[in-house]
Write an enzyme that holds these catalytic residues in place. Sequence first.
Site, PDB file in Angstrom:
ATOM      1  N   GLY A 249      -8.920  -4.968  -5.510  1.00 61.19           N
ATOM      2  CA  GLY A 249      -8.259  -5.019  -6.876  1.00 61.19           C
ATOM      3  C   GLY A 249      -7.229  -3.990  -7.184  1.00 61.19           C
TER       4      GLY A 249
ATOM      5  N   ASN B  88       1.242  -7.439   7.867  1.00 63.16           N
ATOM      6  CA  ASN B  88       0.576  -7.095   8.981  1.00 63.16           C
ATOM      7  C   ASN B  88      -0.238  -8.091   9.540  1.00 63.16           C
ATOM      8  OD1 ASN B  88       2.346  -4.850   8.981  1.00 63.16           O
ATOM      9  ND2 ASN B  88       0.963  -3.748   7.526  1.00 63.16           N
TER      10      ASN B  88
ATOM     11  N   ASP C   2     -16.307 -12.184  -4.247  1.00 61.37           N
ATOM     12  CA  ASP C   2     -17.045 -11.166  -5.334  1.00 61.37           C
ATOM     13  C   ASP C   2     -16.288 -10.997  -6.611  1.00 61.37           C
ATOM     14  OD1 ASP C   2     -15.004  -9.715  -3.616  1.00 61.37           O
ATOM     15  OD2 ASP C   2     -15.338  -8.345  -5.214  1.00 61.37           O
TER      16      ASP C   2
ATOM     17  N   LYS D 283       0.979  -1.206   0.013  1.00 55.88           N
ATOM     18  CA  LYS D 283       0.102   0.009   0.038  1.00 55.88           C
ATOM     19  C   LYS D 283       0.888   1.265   0.153  1.00 55.88           C
ATOM     20  CE  LYS D 283      -4.150  -2.033   0.498  1.00 55.88           C
ATOM     21  NZ  LYS D 283      -5.409  -1.514   0.232  1.00 55.88           N
TER      22      LYS D 283
ATOM     23  N   THR E  64      -8.771   9.889   3.668  1.00 52.23           N
ATOM     24  CA  THR E  64      -9.228   8.721   3.322  1.00 52.23           C
ATOM     25  C   THR E  64     -10.061   8.085   4.738  1.00 52.23           C
ATOM     26  OG1 THR E  64      -8.901   6.680   2.017  1.00 52.23           O
ATOM     27  CG2 THR E  64      -7.320   7.122   3.909  1.00 52.23           C
TER      28      THR E  64
ATOM     29  N   SER F  80      -9.230   1.543   8.035  1.00 51.33           N
ATOM     30  CA  SER F  80      -8.763   1.035   9.482  1.00 51.33           C
ATOM     31  C   SER F  80      -7.294   0.014   9.307  1.00 51.33           C
ATOM     32  CB  SER F  80      -9.694  -0.218   9.912  1.00 51.33           C
ATOM     33  OG  SER F  80      -9.956  -0.961   9.124  1.00 51.33           O
TER      34      SER F  80
ATOM     35  N   TYR G  53       2.569   9.065  12.340  1.00 51.50           N
ATOM     36  CA  TYR G  53       2.984   9.714  10.980  1.00 51.50           C
ATOM     37  C   TYR G  53       2.321  11.271  10.998  1.00 51.50           C
ATOM     38  CZ  TYR G  53       4.813   5.452   9.220  1.00 51.50           C
ATOM     39  OH  TYR G  53       5.446   4.283   8.804  1.00 51.50           O
TER      40      TYR G  53
END
Lengths: 331, 331
Positions: free
Chosen positions: B194, B319, B223, B66, B88, B91, B128
Amino acid sequence: MNYSKLKFKIKRMENPITKQRLINTHNRIREYIHNTPVLKSEQINNLMGCDIVFKCENFQKVGAFKSRGAMNAVLSLHKDELIKGVCTHSSGNHAQALARAAKIAKIPAYIVMPINSSQVKINAVKNYGAEITFCESNLEARETTLNKIVEKTGATFIHPYNNWNIIAGQATATKELLEEYESLNYIIAPVGGGGLLSGTALSAFYFADKTKVIGAEPSEADDAYKSFENGKIIPSKNPNTIADGLLTSLGDKTFSIIQQYVDAIMLCDENSIIAAMKLVFERMKIVIEPSSAAALAIIMENKEYFKNKQVGIIISGGNVDLDILFNSLKK
Amino acid sequence: MNYSKLKFKIKRMENPITKQRLINTHNRIREYIHNTPVLKSEQINNLMGCDIVFKCENFQKVGAFKSRGAMNAVLSLHKDELIKGVCTHSSGNHAQALARAAKIAKIPAYIVMPINSSQVKINAVKNYGAEITFCESNLEARETTLNKIVEKTGATFIHPYNNWNIIAGQATATKELLEEYESLNYIIAPVGGGGLLSGTALSAFYFADKTKVIGAEPSEADDAYKSFENGKIIPSKNPNTIADGLLTSLGDKTFSIIQQYVDAIMLCDENSIIAAMKLVFERMKIVIEPSSAAALAIIMENKEYFKNKQVGIIISGGNVDLDILFNSLKK
């Protein structure tokens, strides 16, 4: 702070491991082992207040530093010894490491394993082609069974730590670390039987100018601490620690080196070991065994002592009983 | 085998991500991210019957791929957008990644987090320097809270996956992998929203000759499989998988790319995910999150399909909720 500082240098036994012998050892085993990576974590440094480098023997062959010593012991055998092969008793990493080394040298390996050894470990030893003999799970049964095999086969017994070739082999981890980081203030290694710690101390003595070596030991298995303090071997009584690689007590050879070349033995408690292990999983994303975590636990419990210092930690291995961890995931 | 193979190429939406855009993206973010290591395990290859390379985004900044997309999204903002900052709702890893990217760019970050987010994740975002607003733990509350912040601050909303700059950023992981291993038969990436899978497919399309891309999805959150099969987005209903990063459903941008450039979506079950995760911990000594394990689980369940093939796996992150794992260790 539980800190056993060396008060006087006792020369109990001649140390036969010269600087040249360590260089030769490293050259002998180099092609059969990994020069494991040295990792750092900015986040852990911030939490600990010092500058730590981790020598990652969890990425070593068979997942532990034991590959180094076993490889050296096998490659140091005389021609007539080679033919008859090697043997040992072990339920853990030394069994796998010796079986692997024997396979590479194309010689027989006879491994005595307690009947309650985990199936994973039994399979690993089998996969290296070693002959396994099972025995009851106590030291007497192990030694009796081993002696019978020696009598029958003439194989050479390779002790897991109290053996000069094993000690010299384990020393190469620190030799590699110092080739990358030459000016460390401290190197911390966990201490069980003392093979890794004594090797670490010898490499620091020969290949560093001012690096002090500290042994990390669980309070619940504090034989090295007590032996160091009292100037004689005091074996553990019913040691009970999550760091299952550190249950064993020192041998006379490892103790002799530790007395001469190690600066201090420091103790840590069980919760610190678990917390240190979790911290490394969480921040570094690597799997380490509890014995390895003891070294970081020492820093966690003694932050002032290591403040702003450059510290090397020998991550001894990554062979964790994952069944315990993963059973909690199943639905 | 649960296997949804692309039957026809649907061009639902113009793909604005050219090869040059991916090259520019990589150059833009390169100095702020790790070119993560690519690891192999002989033992896992022997067990699986194919030749696997693991692109280890668990060693990426904030412990997940990410970081790539978030960094690209922030560095792609216009001057007047930069001043007002980014926001944004998340969680998880995207929250940390965006907070970190904003800190590097020295702009404000506003993160909406569900009130039941773990303290570790809240602290990471706080560290951060991001401003956190807590909300109820449902999508409606998240979006309402986010809209209020956008109105008040003028910050740019950076969607966690349905955003071209995010997709282009995530694509750089596979671009790096193909720079090291150019002739892979397959690359498998997990699919949740995705972002990673669509980026993976674009990089394979532009930077490889014949590498097919497969999405790995848990049967319990299928899905993408259903959407792919039916040619329209079919969101998950009450998805329930240990792979918590894969609970989200596709967006229209990611679905459009996946339809055009992904070869197949394959499903795996929960036990395979846990077994694959354990196998990686055990043999490779690295910590990966369950979402990452889905890709290896696909191979475990379809050994014949991948037999003797060269396969790249994108390990999306590391994580893991270690409290669950480590609680079992405490005495």
